[in-house]
Write a protein that holds these residues in place. Structure first.
Motif, PDB file in Angstrom:
ATOM      1  N   LYS A  80       0.780  -4.482  11.961  1.00 28.30           N
ATOM      2  CA  LYS A  80       1.425  -4.389  11.186  1.00 28.30           C
ATOM      3  C   LYS A  80       1.798  -5.154   9.850  1.00 28.30           C
ATOM      4  N   TYR A  81       2.017  -6.784  10.091  1.00 25.88           N
ATOM      5  CA  TYR A  81       2.050  -7.371   8.863  1.00 25.88           C
ATOM      6  C   TYR A  81       0.672  -7.790   8.608  1.00 25.88           C
ATOM      7  N   LEU A  82      -0.431  -7.310   9.245  1.00 24.74           N
ATOM      8  CA  LEU A  82      -1.546  -7.049   8.107  1.00 24.74           C
ATOM      9  C   LEU A  82      -1.606  -5.891   7.363  1.00 24.74           C
ATOM     10  N   THR A  83      -1.904  -4.761   7.985  1.00 24.56           N
ATOM     11  CA  THR A  83      -1.584  -3.204   7.378  1.00 24.56           C
ATOM     12  C   THR A  83      -0.858  -2.808   6.550  1.00 24.56           C
ATOM     13  N   ASP A  84       0.531  -2.861   6.998  1.00 25.66           N
ATOM     14  CA  ASP A  84       1.851  -2.227   6.049  1.00 25.66           C
ATOM     15  C   ASP A  84       1.406  -3.377   4.448  1.00 25.66           C
ATOM     16  N   PRO A  85       1.321  -4.645   5.052  1.00 25.59           N
ATOM     17  CA  PRO A  85       1.198  -5.185   3.152  1.00 25.59           C
ATOM     18  C   PRO A  85      -0.432  -3.874   2.407  1.00 25.59           C
ATOM     19  N   GLN A  86      -0.839  -3.625   3.177  1.00 20.04           N
ATOM     20  CA  GLN A  86      -2.609  -3.268   2.252  1.00 20.04           C
ATOM     21  C   GLN A  86      -1.708  -1.839   1.729  1.00 20.04           C
ATOM     22  N   GLN A  87      -0.733  -1.123   1.986  1.00 16.82           N
ATOM     23  CA  GLN A  87      -0.687   0.180   0.659  1.00 16.82           C
ATOM     24  C   GLN A  87       0.090  -0.557  -0.123  1.00 16.82           C
ATOM     25  N   THR A 129      -5.094   4.849 -12.108  1.00 12.41           N
ATOM     26  CA  THR A 129      -5.381   5.657 -10.961  1.00 12.41           C
ATOM     27  C   THR A 129      -4.617   5.822 -10.005  1.00 12.41           C
ATOM     28  N   PRO A 130      -4.825   8.196 -10.194  1.00 14.88           N
ATOM     29  CA  PRO A 130      -4.038   8.447  -8.554  1.00 14.88           C
ATOM     30  C   PRO A 130      -3.972   7.259  -8.007  1.00 14.88           C
ATOM     31  N   LEU A 131      -2.498   7.701  -7.032  1.00 13.47           N
ATOM     32  CA  LEU A 131      -2.769   6.968  -5.378  1.00 13.47           C
ATOM     33  C   LEU A 131      -3.532   7.950  -4.687  1.00 13.47           C
ATOM     34  N   TYR A 132      -3.581   9.566  -5.104  1.00 16.15           N
ATOM     35  CA  TYR A 132      -4.192  10.522  -3.652  1.00 16.15           C
ATOM     36  C   TYR A 132      -5.802  10.711  -3.953  1.00 16.15           C
ATOM     37  N   LEU A 133      -6.302   9.772  -5.114  1.00 14.12           N
ATOM     38  CA  LEU A 133      -7.680   9.270  -5.258  1.00 14.12           C
ATOM     39  C   LEU A 133      -8.135   8.386  -3.760  1.00 14.12           C
ATOM     40  N   PHE A 134      -7.421   7.341  -3.864  1.00 12.90           N
ATOM     41  CA  PHE A 134      -8.060   6.319  -2.871  1.00 12.90           C
ATOM     42  C   PHE A 134      -7.525   6.450  -1.127  1.00 12.90           C
ATOM     43  N   PRO A 135      -8.086   5.798  -0.580  1.00 13.82           N
ATOM     44  CA  PRO A 135      -8.333   6.187   1.299  1.00 13.82           C
ATOM     45  C   PRO A 135      -7.032   6.554   1.202  1.00 13.82           C
ATOM     46  N   ASN A 150      -0.862   0.677  -4.243  1.00 12.78           N
ATOM     47  CA  ASN A 150       0.400   0.723  -4.734  1.00 12.78           C
ATOM     48  C   ASN A 150       0.209  -0.064  -6.115  1.00 12.78           C
ATOM     49  N   ARG A 151       0.470  -1.765  -6.217  1.00 13.93           N
ATOM     50  CA  ARG A 151      -0.338  -1.686  -7.617  1.00 13.93           C
ATOM     51  C   ARG A 151      -0.959  -2.018  -7.980  1.00 13.93           C
ATOM     52  N   GLY A 152      -1.872  -1.765  -7.377  1.00 19.25           N
ATOM     53  CA  GLY A 152      -3.996  -1.681  -7.870  1.00 19.25           C
ATOM     54  C   GLY A 152      -3.710   0.183  -8.910  1.00 19.25           C
ATOM     55  N   TYR A 178      -9.357  -6.255  -9.680  1.00 20.52           N
ATOM     56  CA  TYR A 178     -10.310  -7.362  -9.264  1.00 20.52           C
ATOM     57  C   TYR A 178      -8.687  -7.961  -8.110  1.00 20.52           C
ATOM     58  N   PRO A 179      -8.391  -8.370  -8.476  1.00 23.11           N
ATOM     59  CA  PRO A 179      -6.539  -9.108  -7.934  1.00 23.11           C
ATOM     60  C   PRO A 179      -6.535  -7.905  -6.202  1.00 23.11           C
ATOM     61  N   THR A 180      -6.217  -6.661  -6.715  1.00 24.76           N
ATOM     62  CA  THR A 180      -6.186  -6.070  -5.603  1.00 24.76           C
ATOM     63  C   THR A 180      -7.006  -5.829  -4.901  1.00 24.76           C
ATOM     64  N   GLN A 181      -8.419  -5.949  -5.054  1.00 23.66           N
ATOM     65  CA  GLN A 181      -9.542  -6.296  -3.874  1.00 23.66           C
ATOM     66  C   GLN A 181      -9.330  -7.462  -3.221  1.00 23.66           C
ATOM     67  N   ASP A 182      -8.842  -8.100  -3.856  1.00 24.97           N
ATOM     68  CA  ASP A 182      -9.137 -10.070  -3.452  1.00 24.97           C
ATOM     69  C   ASP A 182      -7.952 -10.068  -2.371  1.00 24.97           C
ATOM     70  N   LYS A 183      -7.223  -9.588  -2.542  1.00 23.82           N
ATOM     71  CA  LYS A 183      -6.091  -9.303  -1.563  1.00 23.82           C
ATOM     72  C   LYS A 183      -5.954  -8.522  -0.212  1.00 23.82           C
TER      73      LYS A 183
END
Length: 564
Positions: free
Chosen positions: A326-333, A345-351, A337-339, A235-240
């Protein structure tokens, strides 16, 4: 508080959490906008930029939970169970139930006698799924693993219906059901005071029955506890991610149509600017200021994409550059990773989560997920076992042994899977186990192969190859007469016949009789003529190729030959 009031309150208290779990699995999720105006514009246009990723976490576990077969040690019981499974479409229902249990943390199944159009029992049973938003089990406070009652709530004909199901007080005693209906059409239905007993044709408001406690609770935690949604820690990762995505999308508008400005001399005014840039604003009657069209005075400066900041007596122009994306897209990764870590959940399953690993890297990446999935399987397996054992009892098979077979949880690529199965068979693991557990073949198919003798062919071929190597090491011993001649050949034949199944366990080892070489024929006596260098037989005829040398002996006789 009555049981009805207690059950209604418990269901109502759980509803917000279930609603949130559904939203974070499928959407929509409330969005936080960069500005009130941007929120108003996007909301009116029903625009949403969020990617809901909670279902990725759910699917990672749900896709690994597969029941391949449900059998018993009684053929008639298995046939009866298969008939009920087919009637209730359980191969489709089971995966759905487990997925919903992962989504909400809880899911319920109910077993109840089927009835025809006249309300008469047919002898079959309805096995149905119920959402935790419409059904809930309440447990005994003294013994949390013992159900106290179950509530089922649904709307029908502008009224709300409620059934309460009570378990038998003794092992062989009757169970009980209570039926209620809301007092008014479309009225309140939140407390026990809003309901009254419900009686219908052929149904009493309260009655005993012989079908036991019919509700089965699937939970992601321990039996007797309410579960936690599989994606709860996401949930917190989705909000961020939502916040970053919306801010990025707001910046995209300013990238396409930059915010501009024009600098004016100090003694200029903004009346002309207002007239040129009029949108929601209008020029006042005196031409010295701008105001809303309803008369409320406001500034002409606007932060809308593509707007122009203008002052009379312009002395310079420019535009405000949008923020670097990049200041908005880079933090998404980083947050993704934290989520992934928080939910195992393996990271490779996410887009954009990276390449799909293989071999040992795949096993390593999936290890935390496999461990978590196995815990869910153990919990669900216990509930499926209780449900089907109950169903078998209702069908008249109370003492049979139930077997639920699951597909392997661990994911390996096909080449590695086959290689591992071959290694296990080489080490002596039965072919039946490797075909079912490692290669994932259907149990009935493997049993048929074993019956036909086909499943052991690869193992037998490999065994014969090893046997040939071992037998070849015995040949020198036979040649040196350490072993009796012919015994190696007989031993090889006996073992091969045993592998092929052509001999029984009581076959005795009987080596083939030793073949004695036939004696060479005694050569006829010859005579040698030293003058001509020729040999003659007893009839005085020359012997071809058999001439003996001067002073030699007749071939094969060992006697000195002299001409008479």
């Amino acid at each position: 508080m009555s049981d009805l009031g207690d059950a209604l309150k418990s269901m109502q208290d759980a509803t917000p959490a279930y609603a949130k779990a559904k939203a974070y699995a499928h959407g929509p999720i409330s969005e936080v906008f960069a500005s009130p105006r941007l929120k108003r514009i996007l909301k009116n246009k029903q625009v949403s930029f969020t990617d809901v990723l909670g279902d990725v976490v759910i699917s990672a576990v749900a896709d690994k939970l597969e029941i391949t077969s449900i059998t018993t040690d009684n053929d008639k019981a298995t046939e009866a169970l298969e008939a009920q499974d087919e009637r209730n479409k359980m191969p489709l229902v089971r995966p759905h139930v487990m997925r919903k249990a992962l989504e909400y943390g809880d899911a319920y199944m109910m077993v109840w006698p089927a009835a025809d159009a006249n309300g008469e029992a047919t002898g079959d049973f309805d096995v149905t799924y119920h959402s935790p938003r419409t059904m809930r089990v309440l447990y005994d406070p003294e013994n949390p693993m013992k159900p106290r009652l179950a509530i089922q709530r649904w709307a029908k004909d502008k009224r709300v219906r409620v059934n309460l199901y009570y378990p038998p007080e003794t092992e062989d005693g009757p169970a009980r059901i209570e039926r209620y209906v809301s007092k008014q059409d479309g009225g309140r239905a939140t407390s026990d005071k809003d309901f009254e007993p419900y009686e219908a044709e052929g149904e009493a408001a309260e009655e005993e029955h012989e079908f036991g406690f019919p509700v089965f609770h699937f939970t992601t935690t321990l039996p007797g506890e309410y579960g936690v949604p599989e994606h709860f820690k996401f949930y917190p990762t989705q909000d961020k991610l939502n916040k970053l995505t919306i801010a990025h999308m707001a910046g995209v508008d300013y990238t396409a149509t930059p915010l501009r400005y024009a600098l004016m001399e100090p003694d200029g005014d903004t009346s002309e600017a207002a007239a040129m840039d009029e949108d929601d604003f209008a020029v006042s009657e005196d031409g010295k200021r701008t105001e809303f069209k309803d008369g409320q005075g406001k500034s002409t400066f606007s932060a809308e994409p593509g707007s122009l900041w203008y002052q009379k007596g312009v002395k310079g122009f420019g535009q405000f550059d949008p923020a670097d994306p990049k200041y908005l897209t880079d933090p998404q990764q980083f947050y993704l990773n934290r989520g992934a870590y928080n939910t195992s959940t393996p990271l490779y399953l996410f887009p954009n989560g990276g390449d799909f690993p293989s071999g040992k890297a795949l096993r390593t990446a999936n290890a935390p997920l496999d461990k978590k999935t196995n815990a869910r399987k153990m919990s669900f397996d216990a509930t499926w076992d209780a449900l089907y054992t109950h169903l078998l009892k209702l069908l008249g098979f109370p003492d049979v042994t139930l077997t639920i077979t699951w597909a392997p949880i661990q994911t390996v690529d096909e080449d590695e899977k086959v290689a591992l199965a071959q290694q296990k068979q080489a080490a002596g693991v039965p072919a039946e186990q490797t075909l079912k557990d490692d290669l994932g073949y259907d149990g009935d198919t493997v049993d048929q192969w074993l019956e036909d003798g086909e499943a052991l062919v690869p193992q037998k071929i490999e065994l014969v190859g090893k046997l040939a190597g071992a037998i070849s090491s015995l040949v020198p011993a036979e040649s040196a007469h350490v072993l009796e001649e012919g015994s190696v050949n007989a031993l090889f034949k006996m073992i091969v016949d045993e592998i092929r199944g052509e001999t029984g366990d009581d076959t005795e080892f009987q080596p083939d009789p030793v073949q004695q070489p036939e004696p060479e024929p005694e050569p006829e006596p010859t005579q040698f003529d030293p003058r001509t260098g020729e040999s003659f037989d007893a009839n005085g005829e020359p012997v071809d190729g058999g001439a003996a040398r001067r002073g030699g002996t007749a071939a094969g006789t060992g006697r000195r030959v002299r001409r008479r």
